[in-house]
Design a protein around this motif. Structure first.
Motif, short mmCIF file in Angstrom:
data_model
loop_
_atom_site.label_atom_id
_atom_site.label_comp_id
_atom_site.label_asym_id
_atom_site.label_seq_id
_atom_site.Cartn_x
_atom_site.Cartn_y
_atom_site.Cartn_z
N TYR A 38 0.87 -1.17 0.00
CA TYR A 38 0.00 0.00 0.00
C TYR A 38 0.90 1.22 0.00
O TYR A 38 1.77 1.36 0.86
CB TYR A 38 -0.95 0.07 1.20
CG TYR A 38 -1.66 1.40 1.17
CD1 TYR A 38 -2.66 1.63 0.23
CD2 TYR A 38 -1.25 2.45 1.97
CE1 TYR A 38 -3.25 2.87 0.12
CE2 TYR A 38 -1.84 3.69 1.86
CZ TYR A 38 -2.83 3.90 0.94
OH TYR A 38 -3.40 5.14 0.80
N LYS A 39 0.69 2.08 -1.01
CA LYS A 39 1.39 3.36 -1.11
C LYS A 39 0.34 4.43 -1.33
O LYS A 39 -0.67 4.18 -2.00
CB LYS A 39 2.34 3.36 -2.32
CG LYS A 39 3.45 2.34 -2.26
CD LYS A 39 4.28 2.42 -3.53
CE LYS A 39 5.47 1.51 -3.48
NZ LYS A 39 6.40 1.75 -4.58
N THR A 40 0.58 5.63 -0.79
CA THR A 40 -0.39 6.71 -0.99
C THR A 40 -0.48 7.13 -2.45
O THR A 40 -1.51 7.60 -2.89
CB THR A 40 -0.06 7.93 -0.11
OG1 THR A 40 1.30 8.32 -0.35
CG2 THR A 40 -0.24 7.60 1.37
N ASP A 41 0.62 6.97 -3.19
CA ASP A 41 0.60 7.12 -4.64
C ASP A 41 1.78 6.33 -5.21
O ASP A 41 2.63 5.84 -4.47
CB ASP A 41 0.61 8.59 -5.10
CG ASP A 41 1.90 9.32 -4.78
OD1 ASP A 41 2.98 8.88 -5.24
OD2 ASP A 41 1.83 10.35 -4.08
N ARG A 42 1.81 6.20 -6.51
CA ARG A 42 2.79 5.33 -7.16
C ARG A 42 4.25 5.65 -6.81
O ARG A 42 5.08 4.75 -6.70
CB ARG A 42 2.59 5.42 -8.68
CG ARG A 42 3.64 4.69 -9.46
CD ARG A 42 3.35 4.69 -10.92
NE ARG A 42 3.22 3.28 -11.26
CZ ARG A 42 2.46 2.79 -12.19
NH1 ARG A 42 1.72 3.57 -12.91
NH2 ARG A 42 2.42 1.52 -12.42
N ASN A 43 4.58 6.91 -6.60
CA ASN A 43 5.95 7.32 -6.33
C ASN A 43 6.28 7.45 -4.84
O ASN A 43 7.40 7.75 -4.48
CB ASN A 43 6.26 8.63 -7.05
CG ASN A 43 6.15 8.47 -8.55
OD1 ASN A 43 6.60 7.48 -9.12
ND2 ASN A 43 5.54 9.44 -9.21
N ALA A 44 5.29 7.25 -3.99
CA ALA A 44 5.48 7.40 -2.55
C ALA A 44 6.14 6.14 -1.97
O ALA A 44 6.02 5.05 -2.53
CB ALA A 44 4.14 7.63 -1.86
N PRO A 45 6.83 6.29 -0.85
CA PRO A 45 7.35 5.09 -0.18
C PRO A 45 6.18 4.27 0.35
O PRO A 45 5.09 4.80 0.58
CB PRO A 45 8.20 5.65 0.96
CG PRO A 45 7.70 7.04 1.18
CD PRO A 45 7.15 7.51 -0.13
N PHE A 155 -5.13 -3.88 -1.53
CA PHE A 155 -5.46 -2.73 -0.70
C PHE A 155 -6.47 -1.86 -1.43
O PHE A 155 -6.41 -1.69 -2.64
CB PHE A 155 -4.20 -1.92 -0.38
CG PHE A 155 -3.29 -2.61 0.58
CD1 PHE A 155 -3.52 -2.56 1.94
CD2 PHE A 155 -2.22 -3.35 0.12
CE1 PHE A 155 -2.69 -3.23 2.84
CE2 PHE A 155 -1.37 -4.01 1.00
CZ PHE A 155 -1.61 -3.95 2.37
N LYS A 156 -7.39 -1.29 -0.65
CA LYS A 156 -8.41 -0.39 -1.18
C LYS A 156 -8.43 0.84 -0.28
O LYS A 156 -8.62 0.72 0.94
CB LYS A 156 -9.77 -1.08 -1.18
CG LYS A 156 -10.89 -0.21 -1.66
CD LYS A 156 -12.22 -0.94 -1.56
CE LYS A 156 -13.34 0.02 -1.86
NZ LYS A 156 -14.44 -0.11 -0.96
N GLN A 157 -8.23 1.99 -0.87
CA GLN A 157 -8.22 3.23 -0.09
C GLN A 157 -9.65 3.71 0.09
O GLN A 157 -10.38 3.92 -0.88
CB GLN A 157 -7.38 4.29 -0.79
CG GLN A 157 -7.16 5.51 0.06
CD GLN A 157 -6.05 6.39 -0.48
OE1 GLN A 157 -5.39 6.07 -1.45
NE2 GLN A 157 -5.85 7.51 0.17
N ASP A 158 -10.07 3.89 1.36
CA ASP A 158 -11.41 4.39 1.66
C ASP A 158 -11.46 5.90 1.70
O ASP A 158 -12.43 6.51 1.30
CB ASP A 158 -11.90 3.83 3.01
CG ASP A 158 -12.41 2.41 2.91
OD1 ASP A 158 -12.62 1.93 1.78
OD2 ASP A 158 -12.60 1.77 3.95
#
Length: 180
Positions: A38-45, A155-158
């Protein structure tokens, strides 16, 4: 004579090379290992990483049969599933510190117990020790429209801070809530 030695050397080399290429890979796991991030966006750690093996349904009844109800399960196949939290976060309604844990579950027909345990690098749930549980939460079970052949974790972001780790196999779905 030199010609005979050359031919024998060439034949031996060919046979050795051919034997190497014909190597059998027996004993390879049928339940493939996988990783879910799970990453907050593709480029995030990453915030969460899960390493698990994906057993296959193969026409079998899964939960309540292949995976019994009310018994600790390794949450996959082979080695017990490992979860790494890269930051402190909420696991359900419990605060959990960043670190690496083993993810065990106790499946039930309508509710699952989700367990983070401090024992890592363990095979299956055979050496599971309840006294090493860091946290337990209970979550409801739901059904999906699609039957999944392989056990899967996604993972699914709510919302901006709330994430569900979804376990799925056959038509069973279980959402495990995390809050960053």
């Amino acid at each position: 004579m030199k010609k005979l030695i050359f031919v024998l050397t060439l034949a031996t080399t060919f046979l050795a090379f051919n034997d190497t290429n014909a190597q059998k890979f027996s004993g390879i796991d049928k339940s493939v290992a996988d990783i879910a991030y799970y990453k907050t966006d593709r480029n995030a750690p990453p915030s969460i990483k899960v390493i698990y093996s994906r057993p296959l349904k193969k026409g079998r009844a899964v939960f309540g049969s292949l995976v019994p109800y009310d018994k600790v399960w390794r949450t996959g196949a082979n080695e017990a599933t490992e979860i790494r939290l890269y930051q402190d976060m909420m696991f359900g309604d419990k605060e959990i510190k960043a670190g690496t844990y083993t993810l065990f579950t106790i499946p039930g027909s309508s509710e699952w117990t989700i367990i983070l345990n401090s024992d890592t690098d363990v095979w299956g749930a055979y050496s599971y020790k309840e006294e090493n549980d860091v946290v337990r939460i209970k979550v409801p079970v739901s059904s999906g429209n699609e039957s999944l052949e392989a056990f899967s974790i996604a993972f699914k972001q709510d919302s901006e801070e709330k994430i569900d780790m979804v376990l799925g196999w056959d038509t069973t779905r279980v959402k495990i809530p995390f809050t960053l």
